[in-house]
Design a protein around this motif. Structure first.
Motif, PDB file in Angstrom:
ATOM      1  N   GLU A  76       0.807  -1.218   0.000  1.00 24.79           N
ATOM      2  CA  GLU A  76       0.000   0.000   0.000  1.00 24.79           C
ATOM      3  C   GLU A  76       0.847   1.278   0.000  1.00 24.79           C
ATOM      4  O   GLU A  76       0.344   2.360  -0.310  1.00 24.79           O
ATOM      5  CB  GLU A  76      -0.958  -0.002   1.192  1.00 24.79           C
ATOM      6  N   ASN A  77       2.134   1.163   0.339  1.00 24.97           N
ATOM      7  CA  ASN A  77       3.022   2.325   0.322  1.00 24.97           C
ATOM      8  C   ASN A  77       3.585   2.612  -1.068  1.00 24.97           C
ATOM      9  O   ASN A  77       4.266   3.634  -1.243  1.00 24.97           O
ATOM     10  CB  ASN A  77       4.189   2.112   1.289  1.00 24.97           C
ATOM     11  N   TYR A  78       3.327   1.736  -2.042  1.00 25.69           N
ATOM     12  CA  TYR A  78       3.969   1.862  -3.351  1.00 25.69           C
ATOM     13  C   TYR A  78       2.968   1.707  -4.492  1.00 25.69           C
ATOM     14  O   TYR A  78       3.301   1.211  -5.558  1.00 25.69           O
ATOM     15  CB  TYR A  78       5.094   0.829  -3.479  1.00 25.69           C
ATOM     16  N   MET A  79       1.756   2.138  -4.287  1.00 26.41           N
ATOM     17  CA  MET A  79       0.734   2.038  -5.319  1.00 26.41           C
ATOM     18  C   MET A  79       0.570   3.331  -6.110  1.00 26.41           C
ATOM     19  O   MET A  79      -0.319   3.437  -6.949  1.00 26.41           O
ATOM     20  CB  MET A  79      -0.603   1.619  -4.698  1.00 26.41           C
ATOM     21  N   GLY A  80       1.443   4.310  -5.845  1.00 29.28           N
ATOM     22  CA  GLY A  80       1.413   5.547  -6.611  1.00 29.28           C
ATOM     23  C   GLY A  80       2.108   5.386  -7.955  1.00 29.28           C
ATOM     24  O   GLY A  80       2.709   4.352  -8.271  1.00 29.28           O
ATOM     25  N   ALA A  81       2.045   6.465  -8.764  1.00 31.57           N
ATOM     26  CA  ALA A  81       2.569   6.408 -10.129  1.00 31.57           C
ATOM     27  C   ALA A  81       4.029   6.810 -10.225  1.00 31.57           C
ATOM     28  O   ALA A  81       4.654   6.604 -11.258  1.00 31.57           O
ATOM     29  CB  ALA A  81       1.734   7.308 -11.039  1.00 31.57           C
ATOM     30  N   GLY A  82       4.592   7.424  -9.205  1.00 34.42           N
ATOM     31  CA  GLY A  82       5.970   7.879  -9.317  1.00 34.42           C
ATOM     32  C   GLY A  82       6.442   8.515  -8.036  1.00 34.42           C
ATOM     33  O   GLY A  82       5.924   8.239  -6.954  1.00 34.42           O
ATOM     34  N   GLY A  83       7.454   9.401  -8.149  1.00 36.90           N
ATOM     35  CA  GLY A  83       8.001  10.064  -6.984  1.00 36.90           C
ATOM     36  C   GLY A  83       9.199   9.330  -6.416  1.00 36.90           C
ATOM     37  O   GLY A  83       9.622   8.280  -6.908  1.00 36.90           O
ATOM     38  N   ARG A  84       9.760   9.906  -5.347  1.00 38.78           N
ATOM     39  CA  ARG A  84      10.968   9.336  -4.749  1.00 38.78           C
ATOM     40  C   ARG A  84      10.777   7.904  -4.255  1.00 38.78           C
ATOM     41  O   ARG A  84      11.668   7.063  -4.464  1.00 38.78           O
ATOM     42  CB  ARG A  84      11.445  10.229  -3.600  1.00 38.78           C
ATOM     43  N   PRO A  85       9.650   7.548  -3.587  1.00 38.38           N
ATOM     44  CA  PRO A  85       9.516   6.148  -3.144  1.00 38.38           C
ATOM     45  C   PRO A  85       9.647   5.137  -4.284  1.00 38.38           C
ATOM     46  O   PRO A  85      10.317   4.109  -4.135  1.00 38.38           O
ATOM     47  CB  PRO A  85       8.122   6.117  -2.515  1.00 38.38           C
ATOM     48  N   ILE A  86       9.010   5.408  -5.411  1.00 42.53           N
ATOM     49  CA  ILE A  86       9.078   4.475  -6.540  1.00 42.53           C
ATOM     50  C   ILE A  86      10.487   4.454  -7.120  1.00 42.53           C
ATOM     51  O   ILE A  86      11.020   3.390  -7.466  1.00 42.53           O
ATOM     52  CB  ILE A  86       8.053   4.860  -7.620  1.00 42.53           C
TER      53      ILE A  86
END
Length: 286
Positions: free
Chosen positions: A43-53
């Motif tokens: 659930e912490n990595y379901m975004g489309a981009g950014g520093r976490p990805i």
């Protein structure tokens, strides 16, 4: 330690891993020993981009990654959240993790999501519902999932299956693997007053694809009896390490994860816990 062999099952090494936290990115990238693999919460990595990805892409080029879900509500009475499952598929499709796992628990009711992993009665109706949900997840993702045993604070009077038999039957019906959380076994055994080694003896160990360890907090119930809380917020207790030794003697080497999710320490402390897991694995004949 970056050697990723031998691997069991799939692509995870039978070696220590840690739950990845962004504050440890540079430490892991520069000085990972003794860590051989990483776990992330889906659930912490379901975004489309950014520093976490971006950080995850960098690390996944060097380390096998296990994706651990906490929000599917596998045991919920309603249907699985189609949007959540779709975003989980997108994550797994680009990351191609070595393993995916979820909890034997429920965390939603209708449109409401509860920030907890809640227990289930072990009945035939629950078995059928959870098996159908596992089938749906595995078909959607195109991969086997591992199901984690819960930490328990009470037992249901209506249960007609033992927890170990319930998990074994789920694995038999669906082909899923199992994630054996040794700390959860110790917590549940203390809270419900049974012998943790007997639970390990009854567990379908041939289905175990990962073993987890974490810290717990000590409290007492209204009657003064010991009550353990699965907090993942401190070092692993000595009796849990002893239970890990007992478990590995039965299973042989397996991927062993150290979880530390709250009050996260500096990297040397977490690496020290991973080193202790490495020592436990070194004592086990291949």
């Amino acid at each position: 330690m970056l050697d990723a062999t031998p691997r069991y099952p799939g692509q995870l090494p039978a070696a220590p891993g840690v739950g990845y936290k962004p504050q440890h990115f540079r430490d892991i990238a520069d000085h990972p020993a003794p860590v051989a693999w990483l776990e992330i919460h889906a659930e912490n990595y379901m975004g489309a981009g950014g520093r976490p990805i971006a950080q995850l892409r960098h690390l996944s080029a060097r380390f096998p990654v296990s994706v651990h879900g906490v929000g599917l509500s596998i045991g919920g009475e309603g249907p699985l959240d189609a949007d959540h499952l779709s975003r989980l598929k997108q994550l797994c499709d680009w990351l191609q993790p070595a393993s995916f796992s979820e909890h034997l628990a429920w965390s939603s009711h209708g449109d409401h999501f509860l920030n907890d992993l809640l227990p289930l009665p072990y009945t035939d109706a629950t078995l059928a519902r959870v098996a159908a949900h596992i089938d749906q997840v595995q078909q959607m993702l195109g991969r086997q999932m591992l199901l984690e045993n819960p930490s328990s604070y009470l037992a249901f009077a209506e249960s007609t299956w033992s927890e170990t038999d319930f998990l074994a039957e789920l694995a038999h019906r669906t082909g899923c693997g199992l994630l054996l959380d040794v700390n959860n076994v110790f917590v549940s055994a203390t809270n419900l007053d049974y012998e943790p080694r007997a639970y390990i003896d009854a567990f379908p160990l041939d289905r175990v694809g990962e073993i987890h360890l974490g810290g717990h907090d000590e409290d007492s119930d209204d009657h003064g009896a010991p009550l353990l809380i699965d907090s993942h917020g401190r070092e692993i207790a000595d009796p849990v390490w002893t239970l890990l030794d007992y478990t590995l003697a039965r299973t042989g080497p397996r991927p062993v994860l150290v979880e530390w999710d709250t009050d996260v320490p500096d990297w040397p402390v977490l690496a020290g816990e991973a080193g202790r897991a490495e020592a436990a694995l070194a004592r086990v004949p291949a």
